[in-house]
Design a protein around this motif. Structure first.
Motif, PDB file in Angstrom:
ATOM      1  N   GLU A   1       0.830  -1.209   0.000  1.00 64.11           N
ATOM      2  CA  GLU A   1       0.000   0.000   0.000  1.00 64.11           C
ATOM      3  C   GLU A   1       0.862   1.256   0.000  1.00 64.11           C
ATOM      4  O   GLU A   1       0.537   2.244  -0.638  1.00 64.11           O
ATOM      5  N   ARG A   2       1.970   1.224   0.756  1.00 59.71           N
ATOM      6  CA  ARG A   2       2.865   2.372   0.841  1.00 59.71           C
ATOM      7  C   ARG A   2       3.981   2.318  -0.185  1.00 59.71           C
ATOM      8  O   ARG A   2       4.674   3.309  -0.409  1.00 59.71           O
ATOM      9  N   GLY A   3       4.217   1.163  -0.760  1.00 61.11           N
ATOM     10  CA  GLY A   3       5.299   0.991  -1.713  1.00 61.11           C
ATOM     11  C   GLY A   3       6.657   0.953  -1.043  1.00 61.11           C
ATOM     12  O   GLY A   3       7.632   1.454  -1.594  1.00 61.11           O
ATOM     13  N   GLU A   4       6.721   0.376   0.168  1.00 59.74           N
ATOM     14  CA  GLU A   4       7.975   0.326   0.904  1.00 59.74           C
ATOM     15  C   GLU A   4       8.408  -1.109   1.179  1.00 59.74           C
ATOM     16  O   GLU A   4       7.588  -1.967   1.480  1.00 59.74           O
ATOM     17  N   ILE A   5       9.710  -1.308   1.092  1.00 59.85           N
ATOM     18  CA  ILE A   5      10.311  -2.603   1.394  1.00 59.85           C
ATOM     19  C   ILE A   5      11.478  -2.347   2.346  1.00 59.85           C
ATOM     20  O   ILE A   5      12.338  -1.501   2.058  1.00 59.85           O
ATOM     21  N   SER A   6      11.502  -3.062   3.468  1.00 54.31           N
ATOM     22  CA  SER A   6      12.605  -2.955   4.423  1.00 54.31           C
ATOM     23  C   SER A   6      13.466  -4.200   4.327  1.00 54.31           C
ATOM     24  O   SER A   6      12.952  -5.313   4.292  1.00 54.31           O
ATOM     25  N   VAL A   7      14.774  -3.980   4.289  1.00 52.09           N
ATOM     26  CA  VAL A   7      15.723  -5.085   4.174  1.00 52.09           C
ATOM     27  C   VAL A   7      16.781  -4.924   5.256  1.00 52.09           C
ATOM     28  O   VAL A   7      17.366  -3.839   5.402  1.00 52.09           O
ATOM     29  N   HIS A   8      17.001  -5.995   6.016  1.00 48.27           N
ATOM     30  CA  HIS A   8      18.070  -5.989   7.011  1.00 48.27           C
ATOM     31  C   HIS A   8      19.304  -6.625   6.382  1.00 48.27           C
ATOM     32  O   HIS A   8      19.263  -7.782   5.966  1.00 48.27           O
ATOM     33  N   ILE A   9      20.367  -5.856   6.302  1.00 47.81           N
ATOM     34  CA  ILE A   9      21.624  -6.337   5.744  1.00 47.81           C
ATOM     35  C   ILE A   9      22.506  -6.763   6.919  1.00 47.81           C
ATOM     36  O   ILE A   9      22.740  -5.968   7.832  1.00 47.81           O
ATOM     37  N   GLN A  10      22.960  -8.018   6.890  1.00 42.29           N
ATOM     38  CA  GLN A  10      23.769  -8.526   7.990  1.00 42.29           C
ATOM     39  C   GLN A  10      25.247  -8.601   7.652  1.00 42.29           C
ATOM     40  O   GLN A  10      26.083  -8.462   8.531  1.00 42.29           O
ATOM     41  N   LYS A  11      25.585  -8.831   6.395  1.00 43.34           N
ATOM     42  CA  LYS A  11      26.981  -8.987   5.989  1.00 43.34           C
ATOM     43  C   LYS A  11      27.281  -8.083   4.811  1.00 43.34           C
ATOM     44  O   LYS A  11      26.424  -7.916   3.948  1.00 43.34           O
ATOM     45  N   PRO A  12      28.416  -7.531   4.663  1.00 41.17           N
ATOM     46  CA  PRO A  12      29.561  -7.556   5.548  1.00 41.17           C
ATOM     47  C   PRO A  12      29.424  -6.622   6.743  1.00 41.17           C
ATOM     48  O   PRO A  12      30.119  -6.782   7.738  1.00 41.17           O
ATOM     49  N   LYS A  13      28.533  -5.619   6.657  1.00 38.64           N
ATOM     50  CA  LYS A  13      28.251  -4.730   7.789  1.00 38.64           C
ATOM     51  C   LYS A  13      26.748  -4.735   8.021  1.00 38.64           C
ATOM     52  O   LYS A  13      25.968  -4.897   7.087  1.00 38.64           O
ATOM     53  N   SER A  14      26.349  -4.510   9.244  1.00 37.44           N
ATOM     54  CA  SER A  14      24.925  -4.459   9.577  1.00 37.44           C
ATOM     55  C   SER A  14      24.342  -3.109   9.146  1.00 37.44           C
ATOM     56  O   SER A  14      24.898  -2.053   9.457  1.00 37.44           O
ATOM     57  N   ALA A  15      23.227  -3.171   8.422  1.00 38.60           N
ATOM     58  CA  ALA A  15      22.595  -1.949   7.934  1.00 38.60           C
ATOM     59  C   ALA A  15      21.104  -2.201   7.693  1.00 38.60           C
ATOM     60  O   ALA A  15      20.662  -3.346   7.588  1.00 38.60           O
ATOM     61  N   LEU A  16      20.350  -1.118   7.617  1.00 41.65           N
ATOM     62  CA  LEU A  16      18.924  -1.183   7.291  1.00 41.65           C
ATOM     63  C   LEU A  16      18.706  -0.435   5.991  1.00 41.65           C
ATOM     64  O   LEU A  16      19.087   0.737   5.863  1.00 41.65           O
ATOM     65  N   LEU A  17      18.122  -1.101   5.023  1.00 46.53           N
ATOM     66  CA  LEU A  17      17.811  -0.494   3.732  1.00 46.53           C
ATOM     67  C   LEU A  17      16.293  -0.392   3.610  1.00 46.53           C
ATOM     68  O   LEU A  17      15.587  -1.363   3.884  1.00 46.53           O
ATOM     69  N   VAL A  18      15.812   0.782   3.243  1.00 50.53           N
ATOM     70  CA  VAL A  18      14.386   0.979   2.969  1.00 50.53           C
ATOM     71  C   VAL A  18      14.260   1.447   1.529  1.00 50.53           C
ATOM     72  O   VAL A  18      14.835   2.464   1.139  1.00 50.53           O
ATOM     73  N   ALA A  19      13.520   0.670   0.746  1.00 51.61           N
ATOM     74  CA  ALA A  19      13.272   1.019  -0.656  1.00 51.61           C
ATOM     75  C   ALA A  19      11.856   1.563  -0.778  1.00 51.61           C
ATOM     76  O   ALA A  19      10.925   0.985  -0.218  1.00 51.61           O
ATOM     77  N   THR A  20      11.703   2.669  -1.473  1.00 53.03           N
ATOM     78  CA  THR A  20      10.398   3.266  -1.712  1.00 53.03           C
ATOM     79  C   THR A  20      10.123   3.220  -3.202  1.00 53.03           C
ATOM     80  O   THR A  20      10.913   3.725  -4.006  1.00 53.03           O
ATOM     81  N   VAL A  21       8.994   2.618  -3.564  1.00 53.60           N
ATOM     82  CA  VAL A  21       8.603   2.454  -4.966  1.00 53.60           C
ATOM     83  C   VAL A  21       7.332   3.266  -5.194  1.00 53.60           C
ATOM     84  O   VAL A  21       6.321   3.038  -4.522  1.00 53.60           O
ATOM     85  N   ILE A  22       7.389   4.205  -6.130  1.00 57.01           N
ATOM     86  CA  ILE A  22       6.271   5.114  -6.375  1.00 57.01           C
ATOM     87  C   ILE A  22       5.901   5.097  -7.851  1.00 57.01           C
ATOM     88  O   ILE A  22       6.763   5.254  -8.720  1.00 57.01           O
TER      89      ILE A  22
END
Length: 133
Positions: A60-81
């Motif tokens: 509904e919002r066009g958002e995808i959250s991805v937790h990146i564990q390797k090689p460094k820990s990070a949070l990626l949020v993709a917005t699709v419009i």
């Protein structure tokens, strides 16, 4: 991109794309695809990259959250419009989990890597197309 902006970007643990970004590589990218197809492509790019897990998908919002564990820990949020029928914009925001005040360009590298994967899967239309409007 000015020297000050480059230094600020280097000493940051967060990077995001924008329509009028000072770095041309980090401008919003447009693809000739439906929202569903673009969201599937982002999820496929996350699945194909090792050490990543899709944690949340909101169609509904066009958002995808991805937790990146390797090689460094990070949070990626993709917005699709959806901009027009069969024209979709994709933006990314990456925050690196680090005790240091910088991730040494890792978050920027992740965004460029995802855009490269999407460019090979979807028909690329342009970057920052609506920045002058």
């Amino acid at each position: 991109m000015s020297l000050l902006k480059k230094v600020q970007a280097f000493f940051s643990a967060h990077t995001e794309t924008a329509e009028q970004h000072s770095n041309p590589d980090l401008r919003s990218r447009y693809y000739k695809a439906t929202v569903k197809k673009a969201m599937d492509a982002v999820q496929a790019a996350a699945s194909s990259r090792g050490g990543c897990a899709v944690t949340s998908v909101s169609e509904e919002r066009g958002e995808i959250s991805v937790h990146i564990q390797k090689p460094k820990s990070a949070l990626l949020v993709a917005t699709v419009i959806s901009v027009r029928p069969f024209e979709t914009a994709i933006d990314f925001s990456v925050s690196t989990d680090t005790p240091l005040p910088t991730d040494f360009g890792y978050s920027r590298k992740v965004i460029l890597e995802y855009y490269k994967k999407l460019d090979s899967e979807l028909k690329f239309v342009g970057a920052g197309l609506n920045s002058g409007k």
